[in-house]
Design an enzyme around this catalytic site. Structure first.
Site, PDB file in Angstrom:
ATOM      1  N   ASN A 203       0.860  -1.166   0.000  1.00  0.00           N
ATOM      2  CA  ASN A 203       0.000   0.000   0.000  1.00  0.00           C
ATOM      3  C   ASN A 203       0.909   1.232   0.000  1.00  0.00           C
ATOM      4  O   ASN A 203       1.724   1.405   0.899  1.00  0.00           O
ATOM      5  CB  ASN A 203      -0.906  -0.024   1.238  1.00  0.00           C
ATOM      6  CG  ASN A 203      -1.904   1.097   1.259  1.00  0.00           C
ATOM      7  OD1 ASN A 203      -1.548   2.265   1.142  1.00  0.00           O
ATOM      8  ND2 ASN A 203      -3.165   0.760   1.441  1.00  0.00           N
TER       9      ASN A 203
ATOM     10  N   HIS B  39      -3.499   0.859  -3.388  1.00  0.00           N
ATOM     11  CA  HIS B  39      -3.538  -0.190  -2.374  1.00  0.00           C
ATOM     12  C   HIS B  39      -2.527  -1.276  -2.749  1.00  0.00           C
ATOM     13  O   HIS B  39      -2.040  -1.337  -3.886  1.00  0.00           O
ATOM     14  CB  HIS B  39      -4.929  -0.789  -2.292  1.00  0.00           C
ATOM     15  CG  HIS B  39      -5.946   0.118  -1.666  1.00  0.00           C
ATOM     16  ND1 HIS B  39      -7.200  -0.314  -1.317  1.00  0.00           N
ATOM     17  CD2 HIS B  39      -5.898   1.438  -1.329  1.00  0.00           C
ATOM     18  CE1 HIS B  39      -7.880   0.680  -0.782  1.00  0.00           C
ATOM     19  NE2 HIS B  39      -7.116   1.760  -0.790  1.00  0.00           N
TER      20      HIS B  39
ATOM     21  N   CYS C  17     -10.016  -3.493  -4.831  1.00  0.00           N
ATOM     22  CA  CYS C  17      -8.980  -4.501  -5.039  1.00  0.00           C
ATOM     23  C   CYS C  17      -9.574  -5.846  -5.438  1.00  0.00           C
ATOM     24  O   CYS C  17      -8.988  -6.569  -6.246  1.00  0.00           O
ATOM     25  CB  CYS C  17      -8.119  -4.617  -3.793  1.00  0.00           C
ATOM     26  SG  CYS C  17      -7.184  -3.102  -3.472  1.00  0.00           S
TER      27      CYS C  17
ATOM     28  N   ASP D 167      -8.110   5.472   4.373  1.00  0.00           N
ATOM     29  CA  ASP D 167      -7.775   4.399   3.445  1.00  0.00           C
ATOM     30  C   ASP D 167      -9.015   3.614   3.030  1.00  0.00           C
ATOM     31  O   ASP D 167      -9.128   3.202   1.876  1.00  0.00           O
ATOM     32  CB  ASP D 167      -6.746   3.448   4.083  1.00  0.00           C
ATOM     33  CG  ASP D 167      -6.091   2.544   3.062  1.00  0.00           C
ATOM     34  OD1 ASP D 167      -5.357   3.057   2.211  1.00  0.00           O
ATOM     35  OD2 ASP D 167      -6.341   1.321   3.115  1.00  0.00           O
TER      36      ASP D 167
END
Length: 142
Positions: free
Chosen positions: A36, A47, A79, A139
């Site tokens: 990340n 990421h 992701c 995040d």
């Protein structure tokens, strides 16, 4: 190969970033790894899994064997989508206690999901999130 993902997470941590790492294996061959780098590169999307797949480049038709993506933390929806688009066969997750969002999505697209519940990873990431709540919430979009 999970250890490669852990090493990437530790490297990210040492650089002041979010300690999540990833590695892509095809058959028995390590293709790429990543961490990340949202903090290090001031990127909203870099990421660990994205960094790893970017480092792997376009899939090679000569690759033989299952595509396995190792990640220290259960992937977010972005992701997971990237793994699906990359035709990953299996995602091996270090831990999913501190975060889990997309495992069912992966399964719905035929991706095998294996959760290791790796205690050192779980403890490291739990400690990190407790001490970096603002960065962690950024995040994951909270």
């Amino acid at each position: 190969m999970y250890r490669v993902a852990v090493d990437e997470a530790m490297r990210g941590l040492s650089e002041g970033g979010v300690p999540i790492g990833s590695a892509l294996v095809v058959g028995e061959t390590l293709i790429a790894s990543g961490s990340n780098k949202r903090v290090q590169e001031s990127s909203p999307i870099l990421h660990a899994e994205i960094d790893c797949l970017r480092n792997a480049g376009r899939p090679n038709p000569a690759w033989s064997g299952a595509r396995i993506l190792f990640t220290t933390l259960s992937p977010c929806l972005m992701c997971a989508g990237a793994a699906i688009n990359y035709a990953v066969d299996e995602v091996v997750i270090g831990e999913n206690v501190n975060f889990e969002q997309s495992e069912q999505v992966l399964r719905d697209f035929g991706v095998k999901v294996t959760v290791l519940n790796d205690k050192p990873t779980l403890e490291m990431f739990g400690d990190w999130t407790a001490n970096h709540a603002e960065l962690w919430n950024e995040d994951i979009g909270r």
